[in-house]
Design a protein around this motif. Structure first.
Motif, PDB file in Angstrom:
ATOM      1  N   MET A   1       0.835  -1.211   0.000  1.00  0.00           N
ATOM      2  CA  MET A   1       0.000   0.000   0.000  1.00  0.00           C
ATOM      3  C   MET A   1       0.868   1.258   0.000  1.00  0.00           C
ATOM      4  N   GLN A   2       1.940   1.254   0.775  1.00  0.00           N
ATOM      5  CA  GLN A   2       2.843   2.407   0.785  1.00  0.00           C
ATOM      6  C   GLN A   2       3.496   2.595  -0.579  1.00  0.00           C
ATOM      7  N   ALA A   3       3.858   1.503  -1.226  1.00  0.00           N
ATOM      8  CA  ALA A   3       4.542   1.572  -2.517  1.00  0.00           C
ATOM      9  C   ALA A   3       3.653   2.151  -3.614  1.00  0.00           C
ATOM     10  N   VAL A   4       2.356   1.935  -3.515  1.00  0.00           N
ATOM     11  CA  VAL A   4       1.455   2.392  -4.586  1.00  0.00           C
ATOM     12  C   VAL A   4       0.655   3.637  -4.223  1.00  0.00           C
ATOM     13  N   GLU A   5       0.854   4.190  -3.033  1.00  0.00           N
ATOM     14  CA  GLU A   5       0.034   5.317  -2.596  1.00  0.00           C
ATOM     15  C   GLU A   5       0.195   6.554  -3.475  1.00  0.00           C
ATOM     16  N   SER A   6       1.293   6.684  -4.172  1.00  0.00           N
ATOM     17  CA  SER A   6       1.487   7.865  -5.015  1.00  0.00           C
ATOM     18  C   SER A   6       0.912   7.683  -6.422  1.00  0.00           C
ATOM     19  N   GLN A   7       0.342   6.523  -6.699  1.00  0.00           N
ATOM     20  CA  GLN A   7      -0.229   6.266  -8.018  1.00  0.00           C
ATOM     21  C   GLN A   7      -1.589   6.952  -8.151  1.00  0.00           C
ATOM     22  N   PRO A   8      -1.967   7.348  -9.360  1.00  0.00           N
ATOM     23  CA  PRO A   8      -3.265   8.009  -9.552  1.00  0.00           C
ATOM     24  C   PRO A   8      -4.418   7.135  -9.057  1.00  0.00           C
ATOM     25  N   ALA A   9      -5.363   7.746  -8.378  1.00  0.00           N
ATOM     26  CA  ALA A   9      -6.498   7.010  -7.815  1.00  0.00           C
ATOM     27  C   ALA A   9      -7.719   7.031  -8.723  1.00  0.00           C
ATOM     28  N   ASP A  10      -7.620   7.683  -9.868  1.00  0.00           N
ATOM     29  CA  ASP A  10      -8.797   7.818 -10.716  1.00  0.00           C
ATOM     30  C   ASP A  10      -8.759   6.930 -11.960  1.00  0.00           C
ATOM     31  N   HIS A  11      -7.977   5.884 -11.923  1.00  0.00           N
ATOM     32  CA  HIS A  11      -7.888   4.937 -13.042  1.00  0.00           C
ATOM     33  C   HIS A  11      -8.194   3.527 -12.540  1.00  0.00           C
ATOM     34  N   ALA A  12      -8.868   2.746 -13.348  1.00  0.00           N
ATOM     35  CA  ALA A  12      -9.247   1.390 -12.941  1.00  0.00           C
ATOM     36  C   ALA A  12      -8.082   0.414 -12.999  1.00  0.00           C
ATOM     37  N   GLY A  13      -7.147   0.595 -13.887  1.00  0.00           N
ATOM     38  CA  GLY A  13      -6.003  -0.309 -14.003  1.00  0.00           C
ATOM     39  C   GLY A  13      -4.772   0.461 -14.433  1.00  0.00           C
ATOM     40  N   ILE A  14      -3.741   0.431 -13.619  1.00  0.00           N
ATOM     41  CA  ILE A  14      -2.519   1.181 -13.895  1.00  0.00           C
ATOM     42  C   ILE A  14      -1.344   0.201 -13.918  1.00  0.00           C
ATOM     43  N   ARG A  15      -0.541   0.272 -14.979  1.00  0.00           N
ATOM     44  CA  ARG A  15       0.688  -0.519 -14.999  1.00  0.00           C
ATOM     45  C   ARG A  15       1.693   0.129 -14.064  1.00  0.00           C
ATOM     46  N   LEU A  16       2.268  -0.673 -13.219  1.00  0.00           N
ATOM     47  CA  LEU A  16       3.210  -0.174 -12.223  1.00  0.00           C
ATOM     48  C   LEU A  16       4.635  -0.457 -12.696  1.00  0.00           C
ATOM     49  N   THR A  17       5.424   0.595 -12.834  1.00  0.00           N
ATOM     50  CA  THR A  17       6.815   0.444 -13.249  1.00  0.00           C
ATOM     51  C   THR A  17       7.702   1.297 -12.363  1.00  0.00           C
ATOM     52  N   ASP A  18       8.941   0.898 -12.263  1.00  0.00           N
ATOM     53  CA  ASP A  18       9.950   1.663 -11.527  1.00  0.00           C
ATOM     54  C   ASP A  18       9.544   1.965 -10.092  1.00  0.00           C
ATOM     55  N   ILE A  19       9.031   0.957  -9.406  1.00  0.00           N
ATOM     56  CA  ILE A  19       8.691   1.102  -7.989  1.00  0.00           C
ATOM     57  C   ILE A  19       9.562   0.098  -7.230  1.00  0.00           C
ATOM     58  N   PRO A  20      10.725   0.546  -6.741  1.00  0.00           N
ATOM     59  CA  PRO A  20      11.687  -0.366  -6.118  1.00  0.00           C
ATOM     60  C   PRO A  20      11.104  -1.241  -5.010  1.00  0.00           C
ATOM     61  N   ALA A  21      10.213  -0.699  -4.188  1.00  0.00           N
ATOM     62  CA  ALA A  21       9.653  -1.498  -3.089  1.00  0.00           C
ATOM     63  C   ALA A  21       8.881  -2.711  -3.615  1.00  0.00           C
ATOM     64  N   LEU A  22       8.156  -2.546  -4.717  1.00  0.00           N
ATOM     65  CA  LEU A  22       7.435  -3.682  -5.308  1.00  0.00           C
ATOM     66  C   LEU A  22       8.388  -4.647  -5.976  1.00  0.00           C
ATOM     67  N   THR A  23       9.353  -4.100  -6.690  1.00  0.00           N
ATOM     68  CA  THR A  23      10.333  -4.951  -7.353  1.00  0.00           C
ATOM     69  C   THR A  23      11.063  -5.809  -6.323  1.00  0.00           C
ATOM     70  N   ASP A  24      11.415  -5.207  -5.185  1.00  0.00           N
ATOM     71  CA  ASP A  24      12.104  -5.960  -4.131  1.00  0.00           C
ATOM     72  C   ASP A  24      11.253  -7.110  -3.608  1.00  0.00           C
ATOM     73  N   LEU A  25       9.956  -6.916  -3.466  1.00  0.00           N
ATOM     74  CA  LEU A  25       9.063  -7.973  -2.986  1.00  0.00           C
ATOM     75  C   LEU A  25       8.871  -9.079  -4.023  1.00  0.00           C
ATOM     76  N   LEU A  26       8.809  -8.685  -5.298  1.00  0.00           N
ATOM     77  CA  LEU A  26       8.454  -9.631  -6.361  1.00  0.00           C
ATOM     78  C   LEU A  26       9.648 -10.258  -7.063  1.00  0.00           C
ATOM     79  N   ASP A  27      10.840  -9.739  -6.812  1.00  0.00           N
ATOM     80  CA  ASP A  27      12.059 -10.316  -7.362  1.00  0.00           C
ATOM     81  C   ASP A  27      12.203 -11.759  -6.876  1.00  0.00           C
TER      82      ASP A  27
END
Length: 86
Positions: free
Chosen positions: A28-54
């Protein structure tokens, strides 16, 4: 699909219930800065997510056990299924 679990070989996907539960706050912290007005957003260049999913990350390691250490996330999508975006 009640009564039948998904398998990677048969279905191309598996469900690991609770795999991300311990990491929801970090996600939730990693994506909190993403736009909230879109139904589906591709997430790129978010190190915290990459670290979890690597493949060495807390979530990615589960996948790497089945697919090997060279596995990596190929697409991350944030779905906000709120009334405002539907």
């Amino acid at each position: 699909m009640k009564g039948r679990s998904l398998t990677l070989d048969r279905d191309g996907a598996e469900l690991w219930e609770g795999a991300a539960s311990r990491h929801l706050f970090a996600i939730m912290q990693a994506v909190e800065s993403q736009p909230a007005d879109h139904a589906g957003i591709r997430l790129t260049d978010i190190p915290a997510l990459t670290d979890l999913l690597d493949s060495r990350g807390a979530i990615g390691a589960l996948v790497a056990r089945h697919l090997g250490a060279r596995t990596r996330p190929v697409r991350m999508i944030l779905f906000d299924k709120s009334t405002a975006t539907n």
